[in-house]
Design an enzyme around this catalytic site. Structure first.
Site, PDB file in Angstrom:
ATOM      1  N   LYS A  17       3.882  -1.113  -4.929  1.00 10.47           N
ATOM      2  CA  LYS A  17       3.795  -0.625  -6.318  1.00 10.47           C
ATOM      3  C   LYS A  17       3.447   0.852  -6.395  1.00 10.47           C
ATOM      4  O   LYS A  17       4.075   1.614  -7.109  1.00 10.47           O
ATOM      5  CB  LYS A  17       2.674  -1.345  -7.098  1.00 10.47           C
ATOM      6  CG  LYS A  17       2.864  -2.769  -7.407  1.00 10.47           C
ATOM      7  CD  LYS A  17       1.758  -3.273  -8.343  1.00 10.47           C
ATOM      8  CE  LYS A  17       0.343  -3.152  -7.805  1.00 10.47           C
ATOM      9  NZ  LYS A  17       0.050  -3.960  -6.624  1.00 10.47           N
TER      10      LYS A  17
ATOM     11  N   ARG B  33      -1.958  -0.719   6.643  1.00  8.83           N
ATOM     12  CA  ARG B  33      -1.676   0.424   5.769  1.00  8.83           C
ATOM     13  C   ARG B  33      -2.637   1.586   6.045  1.00  8.83           C
ATOM     14  O   ARG B  33      -3.822   1.400   6.261  1.00  8.83           O
ATOM     15  CB  ARG B  33      -1.826  -0.010   4.311  1.00  8.83           C
ATOM     16  CG  ARG B  33      -1.659   1.118   3.319  1.00  8.83           C
ATOM     17  CD  ARG B  33      -1.391   0.622   1.933  1.00  8.83           C
ATOM     18  NE  ARG B  33      -2.533  -0.035   1.315  1.00  8.83           N
ATOM     19  CZ  ARG B  33      -2.511  -0.523   0.076  1.00  8.83           C
ATOM     20  NH1 ARG B  33      -1.408  -0.440  -0.639  1.00  8.83           N
ATOM     21  NH2 ARG B  33      -3.555  -1.111  -0.426  1.00  8.83           N
TER      22      ARG B  33
ATOM     23  N   ARG C  65      -3.524  -6.861 -15.014  1.00  8.37           N
ATOM     24  CA  ARG C  65      -3.711  -7.716 -13.847  1.00  8.37           C
ATOM     25  C   ARG C  65      -3.937  -9.174 -14.245  1.00  8.37           C
ATOM     26  O   ARG C  65      -4.062 -10.031 -13.388  1.00  8.37           O
ATOM     27  CB  ARG C  65      -4.934  -7.239 -13.064  1.00  8.37           C
ATOM     28  CG  ARG C  65      -4.608  -6.123 -12.052  1.00  8.37           C
ATOM     29  CD  ARG C  65      -4.687  -6.595 -10.729  1.00  8.37           C
ATOM     30  NE  ARG C  65      -4.872  -5.997  -9.468  1.00  8.37           N
ATOM     31  CZ  ARG C  65      -4.733  -4.786  -9.002  1.00  8.37           C
ATOM     32  NH1 ARG C  65      -4.437  -3.792  -9.744  1.00  8.37           N
ATOM     33  NH2 ARG C  65      -4.903  -4.545  -7.733  1.00  8.37           N
TER      34      ARG C  65
ATOM     35  N   ARG D  89      -7.906 -10.692  -2.360  1.00  4.38           N
ATOM     36  CA  ARG D  89      -7.026  -9.997  -3.313  1.00  4.38           C
ATOM     37  C   ARG D  89      -5.729 -10.775  -3.517  1.00  4.38           C
ATOM     38  O   ARG D  89      -5.208 -10.853  -4.637  1.00  4.38           O
ATOM     39  CB  ARG D  89      -6.716  -8.578  -2.802  1.00  4.38           C
ATOM     40  CG  ARG D  89      -7.919  -7.643  -2.921  1.00  4.38           C
ATOM     41  CD  ARG D  89      -7.777  -6.411  -2.041  1.00  4.38           C
ATOM     42  NE  ARG D  89      -6.671  -5.561  -2.423  1.00  4.38           N
ATOM     43  CZ  ARG D  89      -6.083  -4.683  -1.599  1.00  4.38           C
ATOM     44  NH1 ARG D  89      -6.501  -4.568  -0.335  1.00  4.38           N
ATOM     45  NH2 ARG D  89      -5.106  -3.932  -2.024  1.00  4.38           N
TER      46      ARG D  89
ATOM     47  N   ARG E 277      -7.934   2.123   3.556  1.00  6.07           N
ATOM     48  CA  ARG E 277      -8.712   1.750   2.375  1.00  6.07           C
ATOM     49  C   ARG E 277      -9.748   0.706   2.735  1.00  6.07           C
ATOM     50  O   ARG E 277      -9.478  -0.212   3.510  1.00  6.07           O
ATOM     51  CB  ARG E 277      -7.778   1.192   1.295  1.00  6.07           C
ATOM     52  CG  ARG E 277      -7.326   2.248   0.305  1.00  6.07           C
ATOM     53  CD  ARG E 277      -6.310   1.742  -0.670  1.00  6.07           C
ATOM     54  NE  ARG E 277      -6.672   0.529  -1.394  1.00  6.07           N
ATOM     55  CZ  ARG E 277      -5.968   0.026  -2.401  1.00  6.07           C
ATOM     56  NH1 ARG E 277      -4.873   0.646  -2.806  1.00  6.07           N
ATOM     57  NH2 ARG E 277      -6.337  -1.082  -2.999  1.00  6.07           N
TER      58      ARG E 277
HETATM   59  P1  AMP Z   1      -5.134  -1.374  -6.455  1.00  9.16           P
HETATM   60  O1  AMP Z   1      -5.254   0.032  -6.001  1.00  9.16           O
HETATM   61  O2  AMP Z   1      -4.202  -1.537  -7.638  1.00  9.16           O
HETATM   62  O3  AMP Z   1      -4.803  -2.312  -5.322  1.00  9.16           O
HETATM   63  O4  AMP Z   1      -6.576  -1.810  -7.005  1.00  9.16           O
HETATM   64  C1  AMP Z   1      -7.700  -1.865  -6.136  1.00  9.16           C
HETATM   65  C2  AMP Z   1      -8.780  -2.708  -6.772  1.00  9.16           C
HETATM   66  O5  AMP Z   1      -9.201  -2.102  -8.014  1.00  9.16           O
HETATM   67  C3  AMP Z   1      -8.377  -4.120  -7.146  1.00  9.16           C
HETATM   68  O6  AMP Z   1      -8.471  -5.035  -6.058  1.00  9.16           O
HETATM   69  C4  AMP Z   1      -9.396  -4.438  -8.246  1.00  9.16           C
HETATM   70  O7  AMP Z   1     -10.665  -4.725  -7.690  1.00  9.16           O
HETATM   71  C5  AMP Z   1      -9.522  -3.105  -8.970  1.00  9.16           C
HETATM   72  N1  AMP Z   1      -8.561  -3.011 -10.088  1.00  9.16           N
HETATM   73  C6  AMP Z   1      -7.445  -2.215 -10.168  1.00  9.16           C
HETATM   74  N2  AMP Z   1      -6.796  -2.424 -11.319  1.00  9.16           N
HETATM   75  C7  AMP Z   1      -7.481  -3.374 -11.987  1.00  9.16           C
HETATM   76  C8  AMP Z   1      -7.294  -4.044 -13.223  1.00  9.16           C
HETATM   77  N3  AMP Z   1      -6.234  -3.793 -14.014  1.00  9.16           N
HETATM   78  N4  AMP Z   1      -8.223  -4.976 -13.595  1.00  9.16           N
HETATM   79  C9  AMP Z   1      -9.287  -5.245 -12.820  1.00  9.16           C
HETATM   80  N5  AMP Z   1      -9.494  -4.686 -11.625  1.00  9.16           N
HETATM   81  C10 AMP Z   1      -8.608  -3.749 -11.201  1.00  9.16           C
END
Ligand code: AMP
Length: 212
Positions: free
Chosen positions: A13, A122, A88, A164, A153
């Site tokens: 994404k 990654r 989400r 996740r 990360r």
């Molecule tokens: P990402 O970079 O999109 O993989 O997001 C990393 C982490 O941030 C996720 O595993 C969640 O803990 C948190 N996070 C990101 N976007 C959201 C969202 N829309 N709602 C809740 N938690 C989020």
């Protein structure tokens, strides 16, 4: 154009959202990036978000919604945006519907069996955000674009990735049906190289831009 990009963790994404933003000249809004910035600056929001992110759980909806509402109110979002990592869950999707009207939702589909290896291998550039997989780095650990040292990360370890993926399956995957029933969903095969995936996305979005 107001676009959402959906997909499991590791589907690509962020990579594709960055390309879409550059190509169409719209801001890339990643809630994960916003939280990681807050964490690195040790703000109260960052401290709160980190306790959820480290466990692979979602940051509470009220907190996340506030972040998105504020970001979408900024002037650069007037001509459109690409939202990455939000919504989400169905609650967030319904709330987003009350704030803005979407033109398209792109779902990048990658078989679940591929995601664990994609995420645990990654490596990300702290400078430009480009991501790589260790298998393609041939022992190097620097960004091909800007030369910075890559990092892993904190939530890309096996235990957090497992959580996740489980959160994705139970909370985020239902959004595919949600947006399909609204006639907004465009599914893209994400199990290809980055350039082929982007070419497919472009062909879908170019069609929409022509009709916009
Ligand atoms: P990402 O970079 O999109 O993989 O997001 C990393 C982490 O941030 C996720 O595993 C969640 O803990 C948190 N996070 C990101 N976007 C959201 C969202 N829309 N709602 C809740 N938690 C989020």
């Amino acid at each position: 154009m107001n676009i959402v990009i959906l997909g499991a963790p590791g589907a690509g994404k962020g990579t594709q959202a960055k390309r879409i933003a550059e190509h169409y000249g719209i801001p890339h809004i990643s809630t994960g990036d916003i939280f990681r910035k807050q964490i690195s600056e040790r703000t109260p929001l960052g401290v709160l978000a980190q306790s959820y992110i480290d466990r692979g759980n979602l940051v509470p909806d009220d907190v996340t919604l506030e972040v998105v509402r504020n970001r979408l109110a900024e002037p650069d979002c007037k001509e459109g945006y690409i939202l990455d990592g939000f919504p989400r869950n169905v609650f967030q999707a319904e709330a987003l519907g009350g704030i803005t009207a979407l033109d398209a939702v792109i779902d990048i589909h990658v078989p679940v069996s591929r995601l664990m290896a994609r995420l645990t291998g990654r490596r990300v550039c702290p400078g430009c955000g480009e991501s790589y997989h260790v298998d393609t780095l041939e022992g190097k650990n620097t960004c091909a674009k800007c030369g910075e040292n890559l990092y892993r990360r904190a939530d890309d370890n096996e235990a957090t990735v497992a959580e996740r993926l489980s959160v994705y399956a139970s909370q985020t995957e239902p959004l595919i049906g949600f947006y399909n029933s609204l006639g907004l969903l465009k599914t893209i095969d994400g199990d290809k190289d980055k350039e082929s995936v982007f070419a497919k996305i472009r062909s879908v979005l170019d069609g929409l831009y022509d009709n916009h």
